[in-house]
Design an enzyme around this catalytic site. Structure first.
Site, mmCIF file in Angstrom:
data_model
loop_
_atom_site.group_PDB
_atom_site.id
_atom_site.type_symbol
_atom_site.label_atom_id
_atom_site.label_comp_id
_atom_site.label_asym_id
_atom_site.label_seq_id
_atom_site.Cartn_x
_atom_site.Cartn_y
_atom_site.Cartn_z
ATOM 1 N N HIS A 63 36.270 -10.181 32.770
ATOM 2 C CA HIS A 63 35.111 -11.003 33.106
ATOM 3 C C HIS A 63 35.505 -12.464 33.288
ATOM 4 C CE1 HIS A 63 32.796 -7.934 30.437
ATOM 5 N NE2 HIS A 63 32.966 -7.465 31.661
ATOM 6 N N LYS A 72 36.218 -20.477 26.944
ATOM 7 C CA LYS A 72 35.841 -19.687 25.766
ATOM 8 C C LYS A 72 36.855 -19.899 24.654
ATOM 9 C CE LYS A 72 34.536 -15.716 28.597
ATOM 10 N NZ LYS A 72 34.799 -14.307 28.833
ATOM 11 N N TYR A 132 32.736 -15.162 20.303
ATOM 12 C CA TYR A 132 32.992 -16.019 21.449
ATOM 13 C C TYR A 132 32.215 -17.309 21.291
ATOM 14 C CZ TYR A 132 33.179 -11.299 23.599
ATOM 15 O OH TYR A 132 33.411 -9.986 23.881
ATOM 16 N N ASP A 168 31.516 -2.724 34.128
ATOM 17 C CA ASP A 168 32.978 -2.697 34.045
ATOM 18 C C ASP A 168 33.551 -1.472 34.760
ATOM 19 O OD1 ASP A 168 32.949 -5.062 32.645
ATOM 20 O OD2 ASP A 168 33.225 -4.128 30.684
#
Length: 185
Positions: A63, A72, A132, A168
């Site tokens: 991603h 991130k 995250y 995905d």
């Protein structure tokens, strides 16, 4: 806290805390604003904190976000994951670079992923929690997903993928995901 530059990805860092362990378990600092500042990362830039829970073999990714991208700070807080970064920034000196880590609740290490890099992971333990911190509010309209098994990337996932999201599973190849009309700017 030990900080190591990730040679395969310019601007990426591995942060390894020093857990203090005794008969009760352990304690460690997993986020330190001064340590982030010391490598040029603004700790106040993180605006959201999320967590995902996965079972062994679950694969999430690859991603990234279009537009301005998304930086991130990722950590496996419980269990163990195989973590993957791919540098997709066209002007990066490490464009196309890949980096792989085993992140675990035992070490509490974190990886800083610069905007413009794809990220994914696979759970290696029975349960794995990944947290995250991201530097922009999530906007699903900017989501870009790349096939986890793209031969151009040749990522050595350690386990067969037992489960993944529809997004995905149906992700386009790297070349298709990044074409100008549909990929990140």
């Amino acid at each position: 806290m030990k900080v190591t530059e990730v040679p395969e990805i310019a601007g990426a860092y591995l942060f390894e805390p020093t857990p203090f362990a005794d008969e009760r378990g352990f304690f460690c600092r997993t986020f330190d604003a001064d340590v982030l500042r010391s490598v040029g990362i603004d700790p106040t830039a993180f605006v959201q904190h999320s967590v995902s829970r996965s079972v062994r073999g679950v694969l999430r990714g690859l991603h990234l976000r279009s537009g301005a991208g998304e930086a991130k700070l990722v950590r496996c807080s419980y269990g163990e994951v195989f973590d993957v970064l791919v540098d997709l920034r066209p002007d990066s000196p490490t464009h196309g670079g890949r980096a792989f880590f085993r992140l675990s609740g035992e070490t509490q290490a974190s990886v800083y992923i610069p905007a413009g890099c794809a990220h994914g992971f696979q759970a290696l333990s029975g349960t794995a929690d990944v947290s995250y911190r991201i530097d922009r509010p999530h906007d699903p309209a900017e989501d870009v997903t790349i096939a986890f098994d793209d031969p151009q990337l040749a990522i050595p996932w350690p386990l067969p993928a037992v489960a993944m999201s529809k997004r995905d599973r149906e992700a386009p190849s790297l070349a298709e995901a990044l074409r100008p009309e549909g990929g990140p700017a």
